[in-house]
Design a protein around this motif. Sequence first.
Motif, PDB file in Angstrom:
ATOM      1  N   MET A 116       0.817  -1.151   0.016  1.00 25.94           N
ATOM      2  CA  MET A 116      -0.138  -0.071  -0.205  1.00 25.94           C
ATOM      3  C   MET A 116       0.917   1.108   0.167  1.00 25.94           C
ATOM      4  SD  MET A 116      -2.576  -1.156   2.984  1.00 25.94           S
ATOM      5  CE  MET A 116      -3.328   0.300   3.114  1.00 25.94           C
ATOM      6  N   ALA A 117       1.891   1.138   0.861  1.00 25.05           N
ATOM      7  CA  ALA A 117       2.899   2.469   0.809  1.00 25.05           C
ATOM      8  C   ALA A 117       3.482   3.003  -0.544  1.00 25.05           C
ATOM      9  CB  ALA A 117       3.931   2.055   1.825  1.00 25.05           C
ATOM     10  N   PHE A 118       3.922   1.604  -1.221  1.00 23.38           N
ATOM     11  CA  PHE A 118       4.691   1.975  -2.301  1.00 23.38           C
ATOM     12  C   PHE A 118       3.972   2.932  -3.273  1.00 23.38           C
ATOM     13  CE2 PHE A 118       7.461  -1.142  -0.776  1.00 23.38           C
ATOM     14  CZ  PHE A 118       8.587  -1.001  -0.995  1.00 23.38           C
ATOM     15  N   PRO A 119       2.843   2.603  -3.679  1.00 22.15           N
ATOM     16  CA  PRO A 119       1.854   3.480  -4.856  1.00 22.15           C
ATOM     17  C   PRO A 119       1.746   4.745  -4.017  1.00 22.15           C
ATOM     18  CG  PRO A 119       1.018   1.183  -4.567  1.00 22.15           C
ATOM     19  CD  PRO A 119       2.033   1.308  -3.583  1.00 22.15           C
ATOM     20  N   THR A 120       1.541   4.876  -2.941  1.00 19.59           N
ATOM     21  CA  THR A 120       1.279   6.154  -2.115  1.00 19.59           C
ATOM     22  C   THR A 120       2.066   7.183  -2.122  1.00 19.59           C
ATOM     23  OG1 THR A 120      -0.523   4.938  -0.781  1.00 19.59           O
ATOM     24  CG2 THR A 120       0.323   7.076   0.026  1.00 19.59           C
ATOM     25  N   MET A 121       3.367   6.674  -1.808  1.00 16.16           N
ATOM     26  CA  MET A 121       4.763   7.440  -1.724  1.00 16.16           C
ATOM     27  C   MET A 121       5.256   7.847  -3.146  1.00 16.16           C
ATOM     28  SD  MET A 121       5.155   8.275   1.269  1.00 16.16           S
ATOM     29  CE  MET A 121       6.797   9.180   0.878  1.00 16.16           C
ATOM     30  N   ILE A 122       4.761   7.078  -4.183  1.00 16.61           N
ATOM     31  CA  ILE A 122       5.328   7.246  -5.500  1.00 16.61           C
ATOM     32  C   ILE A 122       4.600   8.340  -5.850  1.00 16.61           C
ATOM     33  CG2 ILE A 122       5.228   6.373  -7.628  1.00 16.61           C
ATOM     34  CD1 ILE A 122       6.188   3.757  -6.579  1.00 16.61           C
ATOM     35  N   SER A 123       3.167   8.065  -5.733  1.00 14.95           N
ATOM     36  CA  SER A 123       2.246   9.380  -6.077  1.00 14.95           C
ATOM     37  C   SER A 123       2.518  10.960  -5.472  1.00 14.95           C
ATOM     38  CB  SER A 123       0.647   8.878  -5.954  1.00 14.95           C
ATOM     39  OG  SER A 123       0.504   8.636  -4.836  1.00 14.95           O
ATOM     40  N   LEU A 124       2.764  10.553  -4.070  1.00 12.21           N
ATOM     41  CA  LEU A 124       3.140  11.720  -3.469  1.00 12.21           C
ATOM     42  C   LEU A 124       4.300  12.693  -3.860  1.00 12.21           C
ATOM     43  CD1 LEU A 124       2.573  10.758   0.283  1.00 12.21           C
ATOM     44  CD2 LEU A 124       0.686  11.843  -1.277  1.00 12.21           C
ATOM     45  N   ILE A 125       5.229  11.926  -4.131  1.00 10.90           N
ATOM     46  CA  ILE A 125       6.534  12.435  -4.670  1.00 10.90           C
ATOM     47  C   ILE A 125       6.128  12.924  -6.128  1.00 10.90           C
ATOM     48  CG2 ILE A 125       8.579  11.910  -5.493  1.00 10.90           C
ATOM     49  CD1 ILE A 125       9.095   9.981  -3.121  1.00 10.90           C
ATOM     50  N   LEU A 126       5.699  12.497  -6.958  1.00 12.17           N
ATOM     51  CA  LEU A 126       5.179  12.743  -8.247  1.00 12.17           C
ATOM     52  C   LEU A 126       4.488  14.043  -8.457  1.00 12.17           C
ATOM     53  CD1 LEU A 126       4.761   9.375 -10.178  1.00 12.17           C
ATOM     54  CD2 LEU A 126       6.710  11.097 -10.270  1.00 12.17           C
TER      55      LEU A 126
END
Length: 461
Positions: A425-435
Amino acid sequence: MIQVTTSVADIIVGIADFVCGYPLFILLIGGGLFLFIHSGMISLRRLPEAIRALRESKRTKTGEGISSAQALVSVIAATVGMGNIAGVAIAIAMGGPGAIFWMWVSALVGMSTKYHEGVLAVRYRSYAPDGKPLGGPMYVIPNALGSRWRFLAVTFAIAGMAGTLCIMNANQLTEALAGASQSAGLISDSFALRLAIGLALALIVGLVVLGGLSRIANVASVMVPFMVGAYFLMVLYIIATRFDALPSVISRIFTEAFRFEAGIGALVGVAIIGARRAALVNDAGVGTASIMHGSSSNRSPVREGLVAMLGPAIDSGFVCTLTAFAILLAAPDFTPEGLVGLQLAMTAFGSAIPGGEYLLTFIVTCFAVSSMFTYSFYGTRCAAYLFGEQRSRFYTWFFIATLVIFAVIPLGVAVGLCDLFYALMAFPTMISLILLRKQVRRETDAYFLEKNQKTQQYADA
């Protein structure tokens, strides 16, 4: 056959331990630190505005959905759980008092991450046919990044259905209640007791979660202030009866956080233990909070983000600090051998307060049950995204049934799978937050520019 099964279980647990170790730590803490710097240290600079935004949200509620304040307490209901007690005890046992300082640092970083989640949850949410707002990374990712990124949204939703199952909460709470009951001589049949506790949990949680988001938010609005307040009074009693030792405890937290004489490796180890525990407690960057904040009736992304960033300050900051003070004051010379997590906290509270272990059991029960309310909503929203609103009801019933199952069976590989999905769950979330960090910065700058202009106009008038 047994060897094959054991081998598969070991592989799954090994993968989960690896992914949930340094990769997850680097993603959540490293990514959160990047967002903290990029946002201009917003969790430090805008904390007064966040408190004002929370006060305003208590007085105003427009349109469909819940208020920002209800969203916040519902998120806290999920994050303020056993991790705030058992997790802090583990951090102290593994890293000493110095680990608490790094929990504070991680909370500050997590506040910035939660701010980004809150802003994006409102800015890029969707709406149901009846007008109710729908939030979460599964809506933010395709709405903000486009359909080619939808695979990340689907990944989050699939992982969310499994990762939000309360495997550890149901099992550890049942273990704690069964232990307390057997110690008091109430019942000796362990399986029957665990089954009864599991059925009671399922009944209580079912009565709340089947009422939908509004009932969850209303119950959380009453339950969270009560349980945090009761816990605060318990710790206040320990502080009052051991006040002369408080300066020493505070000193140890700061001095042992920077023990260079122990070597750089030891310093880094203590920092990682404290920061990792805080990251796992406050859920910053995991994406679950944005599901709740995206369901808020608030129409201002920045105001929702400001309210959202108060979550880590309360759970990883305030509640975890209460636990740390209680343990370090009540058991300053504890030996972690044989006392792990919740057992260590029970021992500390029991030695400091008459009947303290039973009072703590009651508080732990409140913490764990409140987490179940909100996590059921998270998982149901993920199921609704994948299978539709009508079919998501089946997931809710499945979630309730698992509370009984996990109460009576050994955890085994289930914990490893749950942890693995939690990380996914964390990987898609953090990728989107950074992008999407630049969009958050633009929203933030525009909001405060407009607010400053209105303030200046009011002053000139």
